[in-house]
Design a protein around this motif. Structure first.
Motif, PDB file in Angstrom:
ATOM      1  N   LEU A 171       0.809  -1.219   0.000  1.00  0.00           N
ATOM      2  CA  LEU A 171       0.000   0.000   0.000  1.00  0.00           C
ATOM      3  C   LEU A 171       0.840   1.266   0.000  1.00  0.00           C
ATOM      4  O   LEU A 171       0.433   2.289  -0.567  1.00  0.00           O
ATOM      5  CB  LEU A 171      -0.923   0.009   1.225  1.00  0.00           C
ATOM      6  CG  LEU A 171      -2.043  -1.039   1.243  1.00  0.00           C
ATOM      7  CD1 LEU A 171      -2.764  -1.011   2.585  1.00  0.00           C
ATOM      8  CD2 LEU A 171      -3.028  -0.801   0.110  1.00  0.00           C
ATOM      9  N   THR A 172       1.999   1.220   0.619  1.00  0.00           N
ATOM     10  CA  THR A 172       2.794   2.444   0.781  1.00  0.00           C
ATOM     11  C   THR A 172       3.935   2.571  -0.214  1.00  0.00           C
ATOM     12  O   THR A 172       4.310   3.687  -0.588  1.00  0.00           O
ATOM     13  CB  THR A 172       3.384   2.516   2.202  1.00  0.00           C
ATOM     14  OG1 THR A 172       4.182   1.340   2.439  1.00  0.00           O
ATOM     15  CG2 THR A 172       2.275   2.579   3.241  1.00  0.00           C
ATOM     16  N   ALA A 173       4.512   1.452  -0.642  1.00  0.00           N
ATOM     17  CA  ALA A 173       5.672   1.514  -1.538  1.00  0.00           C
ATOM     18  C   ALA A 173       5.664   0.324  -2.494  1.00  0.00           C
ATOM     19  O   ALA A 173       6.537  -0.543  -2.413  1.00  0.00           O
ATOM     20  CB  ALA A 173       6.970   1.550  -0.739  1.00  0.00           C
ATOM     21  N   PRO A 174       4.653   0.238  -3.372  1.00  0.00           N
ATOM     22  CA  PRO A 174       4.588  -0.908  -4.291  1.00  0.00           C
ATOM     23  C   PRO A 174       5.773  -0.923  -5.254  1.00  0.00           C
ATOM     24  O   PRO A 174       6.030   0.041  -5.965  1.00  0.00           O
ATOM     25  CB  PRO A 174       3.263  -0.686  -5.039  1.00  0.00           C
ATOM     26  CG  PRO A 174       2.999   0.789  -4.916  1.00  0.00           C
ATOM     27  CD  PRO A 174       3.552   1.190  -3.593  1.00  0.00           C
ATOM     28  N   ALA A 175       6.507  -1.993  -5.240  1.00  0.00           N
ATOM     29  CA  ALA A 175       7.688  -2.180  -6.076  1.00  0.00           C
ATOM     30  C   ALA A 175       7.894  -3.681  -6.211  1.00  0.00           C
ATOM     31  O   ALA A 175       7.211  -4.467  -5.545  1.00  0.00           O
ATOM     32  CB  ALA A 175       8.918  -1.504  -5.445  1.00  0.00           C
TER      33      ALA A 175
END
Length: 388
Positions: free
Chosen positions: A55-59
């Motif tokens: 949710l915060t840092a999709p990678a």
């Protein structure tokens, strides 16, 4: 005296953590997928933190521990970054894989009760994810959806794919039902299988399945009728399109005018708004085999004055372009390229097909024969043979 300062990103982690705890994601995972007592983290803690990561840092899912060090994961979730290595994530994902359906259904049901979500309207759709790699069939587990060639949404027919379907509420688009599907499965064949759990979610309420044209097949319709499930969907084209003769025989004066105005006409005076008329009849579906019983369903035909005017304008443009090309053909008849009646007739057929006026344009007899010196053969095209 401060000897050192450590800065970490907070972002939306507190918000994600609050929602994850209200949905009891970690507790649900631990109940369905219990881990070893000696583990430093439970599967639920790992999955909860992984959801926050998405949710915060999709990678790409790699070196998540680096993300945890840069973000305030330990302060918010109480999880040390070093414990979120690739091996630990892999073990947690392997543990929940056999229970994905139960997990998504349980968390979706909790969301309904926790947040008071209205589930009277649900939306279901499928998409595909193309994957790079060989993925040989013998290396894939038969207990899980298979990675295969299919009909990808991104048109990458050279790649294999996996498909997924998601049902969300009309109230806020909250995911309620998730399914992972074989890459080679036909989208139309997934509808009845999805209808059953969705209907169970609806409980004692009346259930109406609203779908696109892929719903209308003999197999789906018979299954829905047998299950007593009401449904509505547009007629597919071109296989089951309504015959032109049906439209030609309709009496608009006998149709019922409906009290409906599209959003674009909200500020338009009543006398200038589009008018919608409806007629109802029946349509018969035949099965793929001769012994299959025919199924009769209700069919509603809708006439829109705005749509009719738009179609007429488009038809007039196509006819005008076809007329220009026929005039050009007439001027070139007898020349180098169109020096026989067969070539002229073939060209007329190409024009009619390309401009999509075969049903509206009637060409007269193509004459090409003896003519005086210096006189060119004539191509005559008449009016439409029937109204369109």
């Amino acid at each position: 005296m401060v000897s050192s300062v450590v800065e970490k990103r907070l972002g939306a982690l507190p918000v994600a953590a609050e929602f994850l705890r209200r949905l009891d994601v970690a507790g649900t995972v631990d109940r369905l997928c219990p881990g070893r007592d000696i583990a430093h983290l439970t599967h639920g803690q790992v999955i909860e933190t992984l959801v926050a990561n998405r949710l915060t840092a999709p990678a790409p899912l790699w070196r998540v521990e680096d993300w945890a060090r840069e973000w305030a994961v330990e302060e918010v979730f109480g999880v040390e970054p070093e414990l979120l290595n690739d091996d630990r994530l892999g073990r947690a994902l392997d543990a929940i894989a056999p229970h994905l359906t139960e997990l998504t259904d349980s968390i979706g049901a909790r969301a309904i009760g926790e947040f008071g979500i209205d589930v009277s309207t649900c939306h279901w759709d499928m998409t595909s994810m193309s994957l790079h790699g060989a993925y040989p069939a013998e290396d894939q587990d038969e207990d899980y959806p298979r990675i295969k060639h299919g009909h990808p949404k991104d048109r990458r027919y050279d790649l294999k794919q996996i498909q997924t379907g998601l049902a969300v509420t009309g109230d806020g688009g909250i995911p309620l039902l998730s399914r992972v599907i074989d890459g080679g499965a036909a989208e139309i064949s997934q509808i009845t299988g999805t209808m059953k759990p969705l209907r169970a979610r609806a409980g004692p309420k009346e259930f109406l399945l609203v779908a696109d044209s892929k719903l209308v097949s003999y197999r789906n319709v018979t299954a829905l009728i047998k299950a007593g499930c009401d449904f509505i969907a547009p007629a597919p084209a071109p296989a089951s399109a309504v015959d032109d003769a049906v439209y030609a025989a309709l009496d608009l004066d006998a149709a019922t005018i409906v009290d409906y105005a599209p959003a674009r006409d909200e500020n338009t005076p009543a006398e200038r708004r589009e008018t919608y008329r409806v007629l109802e009849d029946t349509h018969v579906l035949s099965g793929p085999r001769k012994r299959d019983a025919q199924v009769e369903v209700r069919r509603i035909l809708v006439h829109s004055t705005g749509n009719a005017k738009g179609q007429q304008r488009a038809r007039d443009k196509r006819l005008a372009k076809a007329r220009d090309e026929l005039d050009k053909l007439q001027r070139g008849a007898g020349g180098r390229y169109y020096n026989t009646a067969e070539k002229i007739a073939a060209r007329i057929g190409v024009i009619a097909k390309t401009r999509r006026v075969s049903g509206c344009l009637h060409t007269g007899r193509c004459t090409y024969g003896r003519h005086r010196r210096g006189q060119r053969p004539a191509v005559r095209h008449g009016p439409p043979s029937r109204p369109c």
